[in-house]
Write an enzyme that holds these catalytic residues in place. Structure first.
Site, PDB file in Angstrom:
ATOM      1  N   GLY A   1       0.927  -1.257   0.041  1.00  0.00           N
ATOM      2  CA  GLY A   1      -0.179  -0.059   0.016  1.00  0.00           C
ATOM      3  C   GLY A   1       0.972   1.069  -0.188  1.00  0.00           C
TER       4      GLY A   1
ATOM      5  N   GLY B   1       1.707   5.162   3.141  1.00  0.00           N
ATOM      6  CA  GLY B   1       2.769   4.147   2.854  1.00  0.00           C
ATOM      7  C   GLY B   1       3.910   4.614   2.039  1.00  0.00           C
TER       8      GLY B   1
ATOM      9  N   LYS C   1      -5.507   4.384  19.017  1.00  0.00           N
ATOM     10  CA  LYS C   1      -5.570   5.530  17.899  1.00  0.00           C
ATOM     11  C   LYS C   1      -6.865   5.943  17.634  1.00  0.00           C
ATOM     12  CE  LYS C   1      -4.061   7.691  14.477  1.00  0.00           C
ATOM     13  NZ  LYS C   1      -5.049   7.842  13.450  1.00  0.00           N
TER      14      LYS C   1
ATOM     15  N   ASN D   1      -6.017   2.708   9.706  1.00  0.00           N
ATOM     16  CA  ASN D   1      -7.032   3.126  10.593  1.00  0.00           C
ATOM     17  C   ASN D   1      -7.915   2.044  10.683  1.00  0.00           C
ATOM     18  OD1 ASN D   1      -6.183   5.686  11.859  1.00  0.00           O
ATOM     19  ND2 ASN D   1      -6.847   6.943  10.513  1.00  0.00           N
TER      20      ASN D   1
ATOM     21  N   GLY E   1      -0.117  11.046  12.490  1.00  0.00           N
ATOM     22  CA  GLY E   1       1.079  12.106  11.939  1.00  0.00           C
ATOM     23  C   GLY E   1       0.888  12.485  10.541  1.00  0.00           C
TER      24      GLY E   1
ATOM     25  N   GLU F   1      -8.848  14.206  18.762  1.00  0.00           N
ATOM     26  CA  GLU F   1      -8.284  15.245  17.741  1.00  0.00           C
ATOM     27  C   GLU F   1      -9.672  15.917  17.299  1.00  0.00           C
ATOM     28  OE1 GLU F   1      -5.846  13.310  14.654  1.00  0.00           O
ATOM     29  OE2 GLU F   1      -7.709  13.990  13.256  1.00  0.00           O
TER      30      GLU F   1
ATOM     31  N   ALA G   1      -8.622   0.947   5.385  1.00  0.00           N
ATOM     32  CA  ALA G   1      -9.142   0.089   6.544  1.00  0.00           C
ATOM     33  C   ALA G   1     -10.413  -0.359   5.945  1.00  0.00           C
ATOM     34  CB  ALA G   1      -9.837   1.002   7.809  1.00  0.00           C
TER      35      ALA G   1
END
Ligand code: 6PG
Length: 457
Positions: A7, A12, A183, A104, A130, A190, A77
């Site tokens: 990926g 990636g 996460k 994710n 990030g 966030e 995902a």
């Protein structure tokens, strides 16, 4: 080759460059050959091409890897993760090989996949934060589980992750797929912090009449001190940008906000576990509300357009309120992680979790040191609590909308002032005989305590 990566989208590609820059040899694959070619050309321009091999099929990738194999998945995902896993089985991966899902993904899928693939290969999970910049130069990495292959790949991740005061922002935070849960909550926080900053801007701009540039200057000043955070600094930068026509950039942008789903999952999980994260839920719904304003259904409702009231806010108090509200968003997220960890027996280490958030991730902030001091510290911030109360009152009085600010004030007030839960308990028992619990811990019914007047019923 030591490691494989499947990926080559934005994350990636950048993680691949980070890995080879740290000295690893990498074989990479993407269904789109252009993505491989682009990565190769980036590696060439960095003089690192000899550490990279691009392949055009998974069989070739598996053959080129040293055994036991280490494979990282950076694919969107959902179903695609399973499709790649099945293809990798066909391509020849074996029981000792480790495949780390770095997308994710939903942690529930991670748990199911660990079971599904247990006799085929070691399935491990890791959340990465990030964005492109983080992946390239040092992301936060929230991993979990105790699969055998971790010992092999952990030292690599410790090197490629961001670091804070010499400590890596990679950690295996707990058991099973808890890294992906962490996460997910990172993203829930966030959303809340982003919305809190947007509401603070709203208050200053439409409440007190400041221009975006003036708001940017205030955020910039806050960023020089303890309030320094990645999200505040990018917001300050965005608000300072002007178009060629001197119009603020933000005024050209539509108000509807999209989402990929991790904030929603955070809210859903909190509701299912019965853990209160009102600021995080409010942030998700604030996004939903932005999408309903202009809909047909909304237009059919006749809301008289109301004028808002100009307000004057003390900037020191606003800063204190913003600081405490930010801490309280993390406090709620950490409470959710703690509750989920207990429910699932994940043994999540909150100190390690905070360490992964210290640098590289979207919610990195200098005041994480304050949060690391624990709930007790947050609860001693009386002056800030008073400012939060005052600022929220003023904000609401302006007539503008402050979903996260007001939810955060409600959260702290609920925890620190007399509750009204006794009346709700009584109401439930009154009509449904659900039982009540008294202060002495006894479970009974209202009728055990008092005779109820039948007329009211
Ligand atoms: C990160 C971000 C990243 C991504 C979110 C955005 O930690 O690097 O959280 O994962 O930007 O998925 O989520 P929404 O599209 O739902 O806002």
């Amino acid at each position: 080759m030591q490691v494989a990566l499947v990926g080559l989208g934005v994350m990636g590609k950048n993680l691949a460059l980070n890995l080879i820059e740290k000295g690893l040899t990498l074989v990479a694959y993407d269904t789109n050959p252009d993505a491989g070619a682009e990565l190769l050309s980036c590696a060439q321009s960095l003089g690192l091409a000899e550490r990279l091999h691009i392949v055009s099929d998974l069989g070739d990738m598996v053959r080129r890897l040293e055994s036991p194999r280490s494979i990282l998945l950076l694919v969107p995902a959902g179903e695609l993760v399973d499709r790649v896993c099945v293809d990798l089985i066909e391509a020849g991966v074996s029981k000792e090989d480790i495949i780390v899902d770095c997308g994710n993904s939903n942690y529930k899928d991670g748990i199911a996949r660990k079971l599904k693939y247990q006799n085929k290969f070691e399935f491990a999970t890791m959340g990465i934060s990030g964005g492109a910049e983080g992946a390239r130069h040092g992301p936060a990495m929230m991993a979990s589980g105790s699969e055998g292959g971790w010992e092999r790949v952990e030292p690599w991740f410790e090197k490629v992750a961001a670091s804070y005061n010499g400590d890596s922002c990679f950690a295996r935070v707990g058991q099973s797929a808890s890294g992906h849960f962490v996460k997910m909550v990172h993203n829930g926080i966030e959303y809340a912090l982003m919305q809190l900053i947007a509401e603070t801007y709203q208050l200053l701009r439409h409440g007190t009449g400041r221009s975006p540039k003036e708001v940017a200057a205030i955020f910039e000043q806050w960023s020089q001190g303890t309030l320094n955070s990645y999200l505040l600094s990018i917001s300050s930068h965005i608000l300072s940008l002007e178009t060629t026509g001197t119009e603020p950039l933000v005024d050209l942008i539509d108000n509807k906000v999209g989402a990929k789903g991790t904030g929603l999952w955070t809210a859903q999980n909190a509701l299912e576990l019965g853990i209160a994260v009102p600021s995080l839920v409010a942030a998700v719904q604030a996004r939903h509300l932005t999408n309903t304003i202009d809909t047909h259904a909304a237009k059919e409702m006749t809301y008289a357009s109301k004028d808002t009231v100009a307000i004057d806010v003390d900037l020191d108090e606003l800063k204190e309120a913003f600081y405490l509200a930010s801490l309280l968003c993390y406090r709620q997220g950490l409470a959710l992680i703690k509750g989920a960890s207990r429910a699932h027996q994940w043994k999540v280490d909150l100190a390690k979790t905070l360490q992964t958030w210290r640098a590289g991730c979207i919610i990195r902030a200098d005041y994480l040191d304050d949060i690391a001091q624990g709930v007790e510290f947050i609860d001693t911030l009386e002056k800030e609590a008073s400012s939060l109360r005052k600022v929220t009152g003023l904000a609401i009085a302006s007539g503008l909308a402050f979903p996260v600010l007001s939810s955060t004030q409600t959260y702290i007030a609920t925890l620190s002032t007399p509750s009204n839960g006794h009346l709700v308990q009584a109401q439930r028992d009154y009509f449904g005989e659900h039982g009540i619990k008294t202060h002495s811990g006894e479970t009974c019914h209202l009728t055990d305590l008092v005779e109820i007047d039948a007329k009211v019923r």
